[in-house]
Write an enzyme that holds these catalytic residues in place. Sequence first.
Site, PDB file in Angstrom:
ATOM      1  N   PRO A  19       0.848  -1.201   0.000  1.00 36.55           N
ATOM      2  CA  PRO A  19       0.000   0.000   0.000  1.00 36.55           C
ATOM      3  C   PRO A  19       0.875   1.239   0.000  1.00 36.55           C
ATOM      4  CG  PRO A  19       0.011  -1.047   2.172  1.00 36.55           C
ATOM      5  CD  PRO A  19       0.763  -1.956   1.257  1.00 36.55           C
ATOM      6  N   GLN A  86      -6.848  -1.470   1.865  1.00 38.26           N
ATOM      7  CA  GLN A  86      -6.257  -1.161   3.177  1.00 38.26           C
ATOM      8  C   GLN A  86      -6.970   0.028   3.817  1.00 38.26           C
ATOM      9  OE1 GLN A  86      -2.575   0.970   4.160  1.00 38.26           O
ATOM     10  NE2 GLN A  86      -1.832  -0.926   5.085  1.00 38.26           N
ATOM     11  N   CYS A 115       1.485   3.008  10.077  1.00 39.64           N
ATOM     12  CA  CYS A 115       1.738   4.389   9.647  1.00 39.64           C
ATOM     13  C   CYS A 115       2.149   5.247  10.849  1.00 39.64           C
ATOM     14  CB  CYS A 115       0.489   4.970   8.980  1.00 39.64           C
ATOM     15  SG  CYS A 115       0.785   6.657   8.424  1.00 39.64           S
ATOM     16  N   LYS A 154      -1.139  -5.014   8.566  1.00 39.25           N
ATOM     17  CA  LYS A 154       0.265  -4.691   8.256  1.00 39.25           C
ATOM     18  C   LYS A 154       0.822  -3.931   9.455  1.00 39.25           C
ATOM     19  CE  LYS A 154       3.043  -2.241   4.771  1.00 39.25           C
ATOM     20  NZ  LYS A 154       3.230  -0.865   5.258  1.00 39.25           N
ATOM     21  N   HIS A 182       6.461  -4.942   8.323  1.00 46.79           N
ATOM     22  CA  HIS A 182       7.480  -3.989   7.895  1.00 46.79           C
ATOM     23  C   HIS A 182       8.568  -4.042   8.965  1.00 46.79           C
ATOM     24  CE1 HIS A 182       8.606   0.488   6.954  1.00 46.79           C
ATOM     25  NE2 HIS A 182       9.602  -0.348   6.782  1.00 46.79           N
ATOM     26  N   GLY A 214       9.865  -4.060   3.680  1.00 45.18           N
ATOM     27  CA  GLY A 214      10.905  -3.155   4.168  1.00 45.18           C
ATOM     28  C   GLY A 214      12.244  -3.368   3.474  1.00 45.18           C
ATOM     29  N   GLY A 215      12.253  -4.242   2.473  1.00 48.04           N
ATOM     30  CA  GLY A 215      13.528  -4.613   1.856  1.00 48.04           C
ATOM     31  C   GLY A 215      13.983  -3.750   0.691  1.00 48.04           C
ATOM     32  N   ALA A 241       7.344  -1.824  -1.688  1.00 48.40           N
ATOM     33  CA  ALA A 241       6.811  -0.471  -1.854  1.00 48.40           C
ATOM     34  C   ALA A 241       7.752   0.348  -2.731  1.00 48.40           C
ATOM     35  CB  ALA A 241       6.597   0.186  -0.492  1.00 48.40           C
TER      36      ALA A 241
HETATM   37  C1  FNR Z   1       4.174   4.053   2.107  1.00 46.03           C
HETATM   38  N1  FNR Z   1       3.858   3.118   3.086  1.00 46.03           N
HETATM   39  C2  FNR Z   1       2.536   2.872   3.404  1.00 46.03           C
HETATM   40  N2  FNR Z   1       2.208   1.834   4.245  1.00 46.03           N
HETATM   41  C3  FNR Z   1       0.920   1.512   4.469  1.00 46.03           C
HETATM   42  O1  FNR Z   1       0.655   0.557   5.203  1.00 46.03           O
HETATM   43  N3  FNR Z   1      -0.079   2.234   3.875  1.00 46.03           N
HETATM   44  C4  FNR Z   1       0.163   3.284   3.026  1.00 46.03           C
HETATM   45  O2  FNR Z   1      -0.777   3.876   2.474  1.00 46.03           O
HETATM   46  C5  FNR Z   1       1.512   3.640   2.810  1.00 46.03           C
HETATM   47  N4  FNR Z   1       1.848   4.713   2.003  1.00 46.03           N
HETATM   48  C6  FNR Z   1       3.146   4.863   1.570  1.00 46.03           C
HETATM   49  C7  FNR Z   1       3.434   5.800   0.561  1.00 46.03           C
HETATM   50  C8  FNR Z   1       4.716   5.878   0.063  1.00 46.03           C
HETATM   51  C9  FNR Z   1       5.008   6.862  -1.046  1.00 46.03           C
HETATM   52  C10 FNR Z   1       5.749   5.058   0.583  1.00 46.03           C
HETATM   53  C11 FNR Z   1       7.166   5.128   0.038  1.00 46.03           C
HETATM   54  C12 FNR Z   1       5.483   4.170   1.604  1.00 46.03           C
HETATM   55  C13 FNR Z   1       4.903   2.221   3.636  1.00 46.03           C
HETATM   56  C14 FNR Z   1       5.163   1.063   2.662  1.00 46.03           C
HETATM   57  O3  FNR Z   1       4.016   0.300   2.394  1.00 46.03           O
HETATM   58  C15 FNR Z   1       6.270   0.145   3.198  1.00 46.03           C
HETATM   59  O4  FNR Z   1       5.886  -0.380   4.425  1.00 46.03           O
HETATM   60  C16 FNR Z   1       7.624   0.839   3.362  1.00 46.03           C
HETATM   61  O5  FNR Z   1       7.922   1.712   2.296  1.00 46.03           O
HETATM   62  C17 FNR Z   1       8.746  -0.197   3.466  1.00 46.03           C
HETATM   63  O6  FNR Z   1       8.752  -1.050   2.326  1.00 46.03           O
HETATM   64  P1  FNR Z   1       9.836  -0.889   1.137  1.00 46.03           P
HETATM   65  O7  FNR Z   1       9.696   0.506   0.610  1.00 46.03           O
HETATM   66  O8  FNR Z   1      11.181  -1.087   1.756  1.00 46.03           O
HETATM   67  O9  FNR Z   1       9.506  -1.949   0.136  1.00 46.03           O
END
Ligand code: FNR
Length: 315
Positions: A19, A86, A115, A154, A182, A214-215, A241
């Site tokens: 998300p 979500q 969040c 999540k 995460h 988170g990777g 993400a």
């Molecule tokens: C997010 N993340 C996030 N998480 C979530 O649960 N709901 C959301 O709407 C959002 N929105 C969001 C927007 C943007 C632009 C980013 C970069 C991140 C967090 C995301 O889902 C994830 O948990 C983290 O970015 C870590 O994963 P990656 O980036 O390491 O793959």
Amino acid sequence: MMTVMMGRLCFAHKTALAPMVRVGTLPMRLLALDYGADIVYCEVRMDIYTHTCHISVHLNTVDFVAPDERVMFRTCSKEKGRVVFQMGTADPERALVVAKLVENDVAAVDVNMGCPKEYSTKGGMGSALLSDPEKIEAILSTLVNGISKPVTCKIRILSTLEDTVNLVKRIEKTGVAAIAVHGRMKEERPRHPVHCDYIQAVAESVSIPVIANGGSSDIVKTFEDIEKFRAAAGASSVMLARAAMWNPSIFRQQGALSVEEVMEDYIRYVISLLCMSVFCMSVLCSEVFGMTDFYNKTKAELEARKAALQTNGDQ
Ligand code: FNR
């Protein structure tokens, strides 16, 4: 029982688009699916804005529209069975109203418990829930018992491994179908390294699928790295993400496409999804990006479908 279970989305051994606010829109989700993602999450939607939505069915989309006419969630048949809605919530009853509203058009409902932004936490939502396990249990149990689709959540990790494992064991007991982890604490930022050891400890302590998250950037830069992250985290599934935001064709087994190719695919979806509802925006996009022929062809196909539906409806 078997037939009911067969239609349910299974979260084991999957790769998912995470998300992402303002990123996880319908064209982005469809692209991710085209490129190879198994599951796509929509951007988080707050229950206070979505519980009063009405459903507006169009030829090629289903829109959940707020009283002020803002489209809060848009989906289409192509992602049905693979899209997870979500929500941000701190209220079991309102969460259930939202879940019931969307359940026929989504594959599962997820609750955001990670969040760290103030707009979530000040209302007791997002990562604020992590310090209120009773509220977590109330929300998840209400959803699991109240809708027919799988419910997931999540989370972020807590400050100790023991607390994290204890929390996920409580979460598992609510009957959720999977849990996305995460691997960062709520105080940590994306630049901090992901704690694969925590995700692994969670995966070993529950029997439902754990989705490692988170990777991006630390570990996942190419398609092959997805498998490396899955192995390092000892998880069943992986959710991306930022790596997917930078280039959603990371899900492609055959290798990533150029950003220009991805943009062209994205614009095609924008044109085809909007051409029956947001007419001028769609025409503008097609002209700006030199896709007038594609626009005309798509519009003609949709007009034909509309006419066929009307004829069948008249009979
Ligand atoms: C997010 N993340 C996030 N998480 C979530 O649960 N709901 C959301 O709407 C959002 N929105 C969001 C927007 C943007 C632009 C980013 C970069 C991140 C967090 C995301 O889902 C994830 O948990 C983290 O970015 C870590 O994963 P990656 O980036 O390491 O793959």
